[in-house]
Design a protein around this motif. Structure first.
Motif, short mmCIF file in Angstrom:
data_model
loop_
_atom_site.label_atom_id
_atom_site.label_comp_id
_atom_site.label_asym_id
_atom_site.label_seq_id
_atom_site.Cartn_x
_atom_site.Cartn_y
_atom_site.Cartn_z
N LEU A 14 0.83 -1.20 0.00
CA LEU A 14 0.00 0.00 0.00
C LEU A 14 0.87 1.25 0.00
O LEU A 14 0.60 2.22 -0.72
CB LEU A 14 -0.93 0.01 1.22
CG LEU A 14 -2.19 -0.85 1.14
CD1 LEU A 14 -2.92 -0.82 2.48
CD2 LEU A 14 -3.13 -0.36 0.04
N GLN A 15 1.91 1.23 0.81
CA GLN A 15 2.81 2.38 0.89
C GLN A 15 3.59 2.55 -0.41
O GLN A 15 3.76 3.68 -0.90
CB GLN A 15 3.77 2.19 2.07
CG GLN A 15 4.69 3.39 2.28
CD GLN A 15 5.55 3.23 3.53
OE1 GLN A 15 5.46 2.24 4.24
NE2 GLN A 15 6.38 4.22 3.81
N VAL A 21 -1.44 5.86 -7.07
CA VAL A 21 -2.81 6.35 -6.89
C VAL A 21 -2.85 7.86 -7.07
O VAL A 21 -3.72 8.39 -7.78
CB VAL A 21 -3.35 5.98 -5.48
CG1 VAL A 21 -4.71 6.63 -5.24
CG2 VAL A 21 -3.44 4.47 -5.34
N ARG A 22 -1.91 8.56 -6.45
CA ARG A 22 -1.88 10.02 -6.57
C ARG A 22 -1.63 10.45 -8.01
O ARG A 22 -2.24 11.41 -8.49
CB ARG A 22 -0.81 10.60 -5.63
CG ARG A 22 -1.19 10.51 -4.15
CD ARG A 22 -0.26 11.34 -3.29
NE ARG A 22 1.09 10.78 -3.27
CZ ARG A 22 1.49 9.86 -2.39
NH1 ARG A 22 0.64 9.39 -1.49
NH2 ARG A 22 2.74 9.40 -2.42
N ARG A 23 -0.73 9.74 -8.69
CA ARG A 23 -0.43 10.09 -10.09
C ARG A 23 -1.67 9.90 -10.98
O ARG A 23 -1.98 10.76 -11.81
CB ARG A 23 0.73 9.24 -10.61
CG ARG A 23 1.15 9.64 -12.02
CD ARG A 23 2.47 9.01 -12.41
NE ARG A 23 2.35 7.57 -12.67
CZ ARG A 23 2.86 6.63 -11.90
NH1 ARG A 23 3.53 6.95 -10.80
NH2 ARG A 23 2.72 5.35 -12.20
N VAL A 44 -10.69 7.23 -2.94
CA VAL A 44 -11.35 6.13 -3.64
C VAL A 44 -10.30 5.26 -4.34
O VAL A 44 -10.43 4.03 -4.39
CB VAL A 44 -12.37 6.68 -4.67
CG1 VAL A 44 -12.92 5.55 -5.53
CG2 VAL A 44 -13.50 7.39 -3.95
N GLY A 45 -9.25 5.91 -4.89
CA GLY A 45 -8.20 5.16 -5.55
C GLY A 45 -7.47 4.23 -4.61
O GLY A 45 -7.07 3.12 -5.01
N MET A 46 -7.29 4.65 -3.36
CA MET A 46 -6.65 3.78 -2.37
C MET A 46 -7.51 2.54 -2.08
O MET A 46 -6.98 1.45 -1.84
CB MET A 46 -6.38 4.56 -1.08
CG MET A 46 -5.28 5.61 -1.19
SD MET A 46 -3.67 4.93 -1.68
CE MET A 46 -3.27 3.91 -0.26
N ALA A 52 -7.07 -4.32 -5.40
CA ALA A 52 -6.11 -4.96 -6.31
C ALA A 52 -5.19 -5.90 -5.53
O ALA A 52 -4.88 -7.01 -6.00
CB ALA A 52 -5.30 -3.89 -7.03
N LEU A 53 -4.75 -5.48 -4.35
CA LEU A 53 -3.87 -6.31 -3.53
C LEU A 53 -4.57 -7.60 -3.10
O LEU A 53 -3.94 -8.66 -3.01
CB LEU A 53 -3.41 -5.53 -2.30
CG LEU A 53 -2.38 -4.44 -2.55
CD1 LEU A 53 -2.22 -3.55 -1.32
CD2 LEU A 53 -1.03 -5.06 -2.93
#
Length: 236
Positions: A14-15, A21-23, A44-46, A52-53
């Motif tokens: 995640l890190q 996600v930001r991009r 929402v992207g996180m 996905a993980l």
């Protein structure tokens, strides 16, 4: 990244992929109206990254970043579709700008200046520039402007990573040639903005730094450029 037991380290992943996600959020926000908040897209992207993980299976032969990108984009698009994010009023304002640009180009025989467009619309220059910020992203060149309909989904055409995604549209040779010719008619500074944004894949903040202006000003120039291009490409 794996734990001692050979499993994916969820927190570490995640890190590691939060910058992705930001991009993606920043890429998408530039194509959306000003009322869409970047923090909402990132949040929402996180969620999409977390999904996905949980679902990723390396045995399928797909790289994780490719898989995650699809999930992150999908989560953002689902959120946007569930909200009334693009009002009819905004689309109407977009058309008003284009109509004013079209009339002035016919009358003047050249690209009109911002002050001339504002005057044609019966508003002040400051009001016009504020309007350009508000309609940000709602003016991307539509493939149907060259002869199709305006009934398909805006998000699928201009934000989603689907068969109708912007890169696929721009790769259409007929439209690409028309775009190249239309961009050549833009005022010099607007040509720079379009080149940096679409060819060099720079974001608004980076372009602002190069031009020595505010990010808001770049947004205005981008919106105005797209309005001019739509006038060139649409079948008036």
């Amino acid at each position: 990244m794996y734990t001692a037991k050979g499993r994916l380290d969820h927190n570490a992943m995640l890190q590691q992929y939060s910058p992705l996600v930001r991009r993606l959020a920043h890429q998408m926000i530039a194509k959306l109206p000003a009322n869409v908040e970047i923090d909402d897209l990132i949040q929402v992207g996180m969620i999409g990254l977390n999904d996905a993980l949980s679902r990723y299976d390396a045995a399928h032969g797909v790289q994780f970043e490719t898989f995650a990108t699809q999930r992150i984009r999908g989560a953002m698009l689902d959120e946007l579709r569930g909200a009334d994010w693009m009002s009819r009023g905004t689309r109407k304002q977009q058309r008003m700008i284009e109509a004013a640009v079209h009339k002035l180009e016919q009358r003047l025989g050249r690209p009109p200046q911002e002050s001339e467009i504002a005057r044609e619309m019966g508003i002040t220059l400051a009001e016009y520039q504020d309007l350009l910020n508000k309609v940000r992203g709602t003016q991307l060149v539509y493939i149907e402007d060259i002869g199709g309909s305006d009934k398909d989904d805006y998000l699928d055409r201009h934000v989603a990573d689907t068969e109708a995604d912007p890169l696929r549209i721009l790769n259409d040779q007929r439209l690409r040639r028309a775009l190249v010719e239309a961009i050549k008619t833009l005022p010099e500074r607007e040509q720079y903005v379009m080149s940096m944004y679409y060819e060099q894949d720079m974001n608004l903040k980076e372009i602002a730094a190069v031009l020595g202006v505010t990010e808001s000003r770049v947004c205005q120039l981008h919106s105005q450029s797209i309005a001019r291009l739509r006038v060139k490409l649409r079948g008036w």
